[in-house]
Design an enzyme around this catalytic site. Sequence first.
Site, PDB file in Angstrom:
ATOM      1  N   PRO A  20      36.570  36.173  37.619  1.00 53.44           N
ATOM      2  CA  PRO A  20      36.003  36.368  38.754  1.00 53.44           C
ATOM      3  C   PRO A  20      37.169  37.618  38.783  1.00 53.44           C
ATOM      4  O   PRO A  20      38.571  37.417  38.617  1.00 53.44           O
ATOM      5  CB  PRO A  20      36.024  35.596  39.486  1.00 53.44           C
ATOM      6  CG  PRO A  20      36.686  34.091  38.892  1.00 53.44           C
ATOM      7  CD  PRO A  20      36.131  34.998  37.529  1.00 53.44           C
ATOM      8  N   ASN A  21      36.571  38.783  39.472  1.00 54.75           N
ATOM      9  CA  ASN A  21      37.682  40.333  40.255  1.00 54.75           C
ATOM     10  C   ASN A  21      37.892  41.214  39.239  1.00 54.75           C
ATOM     11  O   ASN A  21      37.995  42.320  39.879  1.00 54.75           O
ATOM     12  CB  ASN A  21      38.354  39.472  41.450  1.00 54.75           C
ATOM     13  CG  ASN A  21      37.942  38.146  42.714  1.00 54.75           C
ATOM     14  OD1 ASN A  21      37.215  38.787  43.173  1.00 54.75           O
ATOM     15  ND2 ASN A  21      39.151  37.633  42.993  1.00 54.75           N
ATOM     16  N   ARG A  43      41.373  46.557  43.399  1.00 52.32           N
ATOM     17  CA  ARG A  43      41.919  45.824  43.552  1.00 52.32           C
ATOM     18  C   ARG A  43      43.543  44.856  43.251  1.00 52.32           C
ATOM     19  O   ARG A  43      43.536  45.324  42.157  1.00 52.32           O
ATOM     20  CB  ARG A  43      40.663  44.179  43.255  1.00 52.32           C
ATOM     21  CG  ARG A  43      42.019  43.387  44.089  1.00 52.32           C
ATOM     22  CD  ARG A  43      40.495  41.805  43.975  1.00 52.32           C
ATOM     23  NE  ARG A  43      41.234  40.721  44.117  1.00 52.32           N
ATOM     24  CZ  ARG A  43      42.011  39.999  42.837  1.00 52.32           C
ATOM     25  NH1 ARG A  43      41.648  40.243  41.725  1.00 52.32           N
ATOM     26  NH2 ARG A  43      42.701  38.621  42.960  1.00 52.32           N
ATOM     27  N   TYR A  90      47.785  44.715  39.423  1.00 55.41           N
ATOM     28  CA  TYR A  90      46.816  45.470  38.199  1.00 55.41           C
ATOM     29  C   TYR A  90      46.480  46.751  37.396  1.00 55.41           C
ATOM     30  O   TYR A  90      46.031  46.414  37.006  1.00 55.41           O
ATOM     31  CB  TYR A  90      45.794  44.490  38.790  1.00 55.41           C
ATOM     32  CG  TYR A  90      45.998  42.675  39.140  1.00 55.41           C
ATOM     33  CD1 TYR A  90      45.360  42.124  38.069  1.00 55.41           C
ATOM     34  CD2 TYR A  90      45.414  42.743  40.236  1.00 55.41           C
ATOM     35  CE1 TYR A  90      45.858  40.824  38.700  1.00 55.41           C
ATOM     36  CE2 TYR A  90      45.404  41.653  40.953  1.00 55.41           C
ATOM     37  CZ  TYR A  90      45.371  40.471  39.663  1.00 55.41           C
ATOM     38  OH  TYR A  90      45.443  39.199  40.476  1.00 55.41           O
ATOM     39  N   ASN A 115      40.114  36.423  29.806  1.00 54.02           N
ATOM     40  CA  ASN A 115      41.031  36.677  30.824  1.00 54.02           C
ATOM     41  C   ASN A 115      39.957  36.302  31.923  1.00 54.02           C
ATOM     42  O   ASN A 115      39.247  35.875  32.482  1.00 54.02           O
ATOM     43  CB  ASN A 115      41.131  38.057  31.383  1.00 54.02           C
ATOM     44  CG  ASN A 115      42.272  38.305  32.731  1.00 54.02           C
ATOM     45  OD1 ASN A 115      42.499  36.508  33.524  1.00 54.02           O
ATOM     46  ND2 ASN A 115      42.370  39.416  33.162  1.00 54.02           N
ATOM     47  N   ALA A 156      40.796  33.979  38.183  1.00 49.28           N
ATOM     48  CA  ALA A 156      41.235  32.693  38.902  1.00 49.28           C
ATOM     49  C   ALA A 156      40.211  31.170  38.172  1.00 49.28           C
ATOM     50  O   ALA A 156      40.849  30.374  38.528  1.00 49.28           O
ATOM     51  CB  ALA A 156      41.109  32.216  40.212  1.00 49.28           C
ATOM     52  N   HIS A 168      43.204  28.233  36.659  1.00 48.05           N
ATOM     53  CA  HIS A 168      44.253  27.624  37.252  1.00 48.05           C
ATOM     54  C   HIS A 168      42.878  26.387  37.937  1.00 48.05           C
ATOM     55  O   HIS A 168      43.511  25.114  37.843  1.00 48.05           O
ATOM     56  CB  HIS A 168      44.405  27.681  38.455  1.00 48.05           C
ATOM     57  CG  HIS A 168      45.321  29.170  38.065  1.00 48.05           C
ATOM     58  ND1 HIS A 168      46.509  29.718  37.163  1.00 48.05           N
ATOM     59  CD2 HIS A 168      44.863  30.573  38.706  1.00 48.05           C
ATOM     60  CE1 HIS A 168      46.628  30.937  37.253  1.00 48.05           C
ATOM     61  NE2 HIS A 168      45.576  31.638  38.255  1.00 48.05           N
ATOM     62  N   ASP A 204      36.297  23.427  27.907  1.00 43.80           N
ATOM     63  CA  ASP A 204      35.777  22.067  26.939  1.00 43.80           C
ATOM     64  C   ASP A 204      34.956  22.818  26.586  1.00 43.80           C
ATOM     65  O   ASP A 204      34.274  22.574  25.460  1.00 43.80           O
ATOM     66  CB  ASP A 204      34.392  21.296  28.427  1.00 43.80           C
ATOM     67  CG  ASP A 204      35.393  19.755  28.841  1.00 43.80           C
ATOM     68  OD1 ASP A 204      36.317  20.054  28.441  1.00 43.80           O
ATOM     69  OD2 ASP A 204      35.071  19.783  29.483  1.00 43.80           O
ATOM     70  N   GLU A 224      44.164  33.604  25.355  1.00 42.49           N
ATOM     71  CA  GLU A 224      44.519  34.311  26.203  1.00 42.49           C
ATOM     72  C   GLU A 224      44.859  34.972  27.423  1.00 42.49           C
ATOM     73  O   GLU A 224      46.132  35.332  26.269  1.00 42.49           O
ATOM     74  CB  GLU A 224      44.981  32.537  27.581  1.00 42.49           C
ATOM     75  CG  GLU A 224      44.914  32.414  28.642  1.00 42.49           C
ATOM     76  CD  GLU A 224      45.217  31.588  29.422  1.00 42.49           C
ATOM     77  OE1 GLU A 224      45.441  30.621  30.547  1.00 42.49           O
ATOM     78  OE2 GLU A 224      45.938  31.030  28.725  1.00 42.49           O
ATOM     79  N   HIS A 284      46.293  37.822  30.227  1.00 43.13           N
ATOM     80  CA  HIS A 284      46.115  37.651  31.734  1.00 43.13           C
ATOM     81  C   HIS A 284      46.598  39.097  31.832  1.00 43.13           C
ATOM     82  O   HIS A 284      47.682  39.440  31.531  1.00 43.13           O
ATOM     83  CB  HIS A 284      47.040  37.393  32.724  1.00 43.13           C
ATOM     84  CG  HIS A 284      46.269  35.384  32.309  1.00 43.13           C
ATOM     85  ND1 HIS A 284      45.620  35.428  33.215  1.00 43.13           N
ATOM     86  CD2 HIS A 284      46.668  34.138  31.412  1.00 43.13           C
ATOM     87  CE1 HIS A 284      45.171  34.069  32.835  1.00 43.13           C
ATOM     88  NE2 HIS A 284      45.543  33.693  31.932  1.00 43.13           N
ATOM     89  N   ILE A 285      46.545  40.107  33.022  1.00 40.37           N
ATOM     90  CA  ILE A 285      47.193  41.528  33.010  1.00 40.37           C
ATOM     91  C   ILE A 285      48.355  41.488  33.921  1.00 40.37           C
ATOM     92  O   ILE A 285      49.969  42.737  32.867  1.00 40.37           O
ATOM     93  CB  ILE A 285      46.434  42.560  34.218  1.00 40.37           C
ATOM     94  CG1 ILE A 285      44.930  42.745  33.474  1.00 40.37           C
ATOM     95  CG2 ILE A 285      47.180  43.501  34.772  1.00 40.37           C
ATOM     96  CD1 ILE A 285      43.505  42.823  34.288  1.00 40.37           C
ATOM     97  N   SER A 286      48.616  40.732  35.094  1.00 34.83           N
ATOM     98  CA  SER A 286      50.166  40.497  35.385  1.00 34.83           C
ATOM     99  C   SER A 286      50.537  39.250  35.282  1.00 34.83           C
ATOM    100  O   SER A 286      50.224  38.497  33.824  1.00 34.83           O
ATOM    101  CB  SER A 286      49.459  40.026  37.081  1.00 34.83           C
ATOM    102  OG  SER A 286      49.244  38.527  37.290  1.00 34.83           O
ATOM    103  N   ARG A 338      54.402  34.883  39.689  1.00 39.43           N
ATOM    104  CA  ARG A 338      53.754  34.571  41.030  1.00 39.43           C
ATOM    105  C   ARG A 338      53.619  33.586  41.678  1.00 39.43           C
ATOM    106  O   ARG A 338      54.563  32.804  41.104  1.00 39.43           O
ATOM    107  CB  ARG A 338      52.281  35.265  41.102  1.00 39.43           C
ATOM    108  CG  ARG A 338      52.423  36.272  40.562  1.00 39.43           C
ATOM    109  CD  ARG A 338      50.944  37.676  40.151  1.00 39.43           C
ATOM    110  NE  ARG A 338      49.800  36.741  40.682  1.00 39.43           N
ATOM    111  CZ  ARG A 338      48.984  37.113  40.771  1.00 39.43           C
ATOM    112  NH1 ARG A 338      48.265  37.749  39.884  1.00 39.43           N
ATOM    113  NH2 ARG A 338      48.352  37.911  41.886  1.00 39.43           N
ATOM    114  N   ARG A 364      49.333  29.390  40.461  1.00 35.62           N
ATOM    115  CA  ARG A 364      48.714  30.184  39.009  1.00 35.62           C
ATOM    116  C   ARG A 364      50.052  29.791  38.156  1.00 35.62           C
ATOM    117  O   ARG A 364      49.046  30.553  37.153  1.00 35.62           O
ATOM    118  CB  ARG A 364      49.477  31.786  39.921  1.00 35.62           C
ATOM    119  CG  ARG A 364      48.797  32.011  40.637  1.00 35.62           C
ATOM    120  CD  ARG A 364      48.672  33.674  40.664  1.00 35.62           C
ATOM    121  NE  ARG A 364      47.995  34.377  41.934  1.00 35.62           N
ATOM    122  CZ  ARG A 364      46.393  34.544  42.005  1.00 35.62           C
ATOM    123  NH1 ARG A 364      45.984  34.724  41.286  1.00 35.62           N
ATOM    124  NH2 ARG A 364      46.346  35.158  43.372  1.00 35.62           N
TER     125      ARG A 364
END
Length: 147
Positions: A11-12, A19, A24, A75, A78, A81, A88, A99, A101-103, A108, A112
């Site tokens: 998402p996002n 954003r 990001y 990625n 949200a 978490h 699964d 996995e 993640h940009i940040s 944070r 997270r």
Amino acid sequence: MTTTIYILNGPNLNLLGQRQPEIYGHETLADVERRCAEVAAEKGFSVRLFQSNHEGTIIDQIHEARQAACGIVINPAAYTHTSVAILDALHAFEGPVIECHISNVHKRESFRHHSYVSLRADGVLAGFGIEGYELAVRRICSLCAGG
């Protein structure tokens, strides 16, 4: 053996570059796809980038990857978490999973800091900006090639 790597985004991430650029960055998801495709092509692989704001659609892509991909870079945003369902689905995928993640999620908010996806991932990258995707693709190429 297939030489396709699925790059799945949650998402996002469709708003990447717009954003919270202070977190990001200014590059877009199209930039991620272009950069990953270049890295993969150097190694004889191709990428299929997918983004959805919907958990079930991401799960459907993981299921599809079981037949169509040698590895997955994910990625989950949200959903990292919160989603046991994505975890699964990843357990049903037999290839390598990275996995990404940009940040740096560990710098944070405390919510997270936990990742369900990490329970399945063969590696985790966080805090490298979109360069993390390139590093993940390089590693997936190596793992898919038997390295």
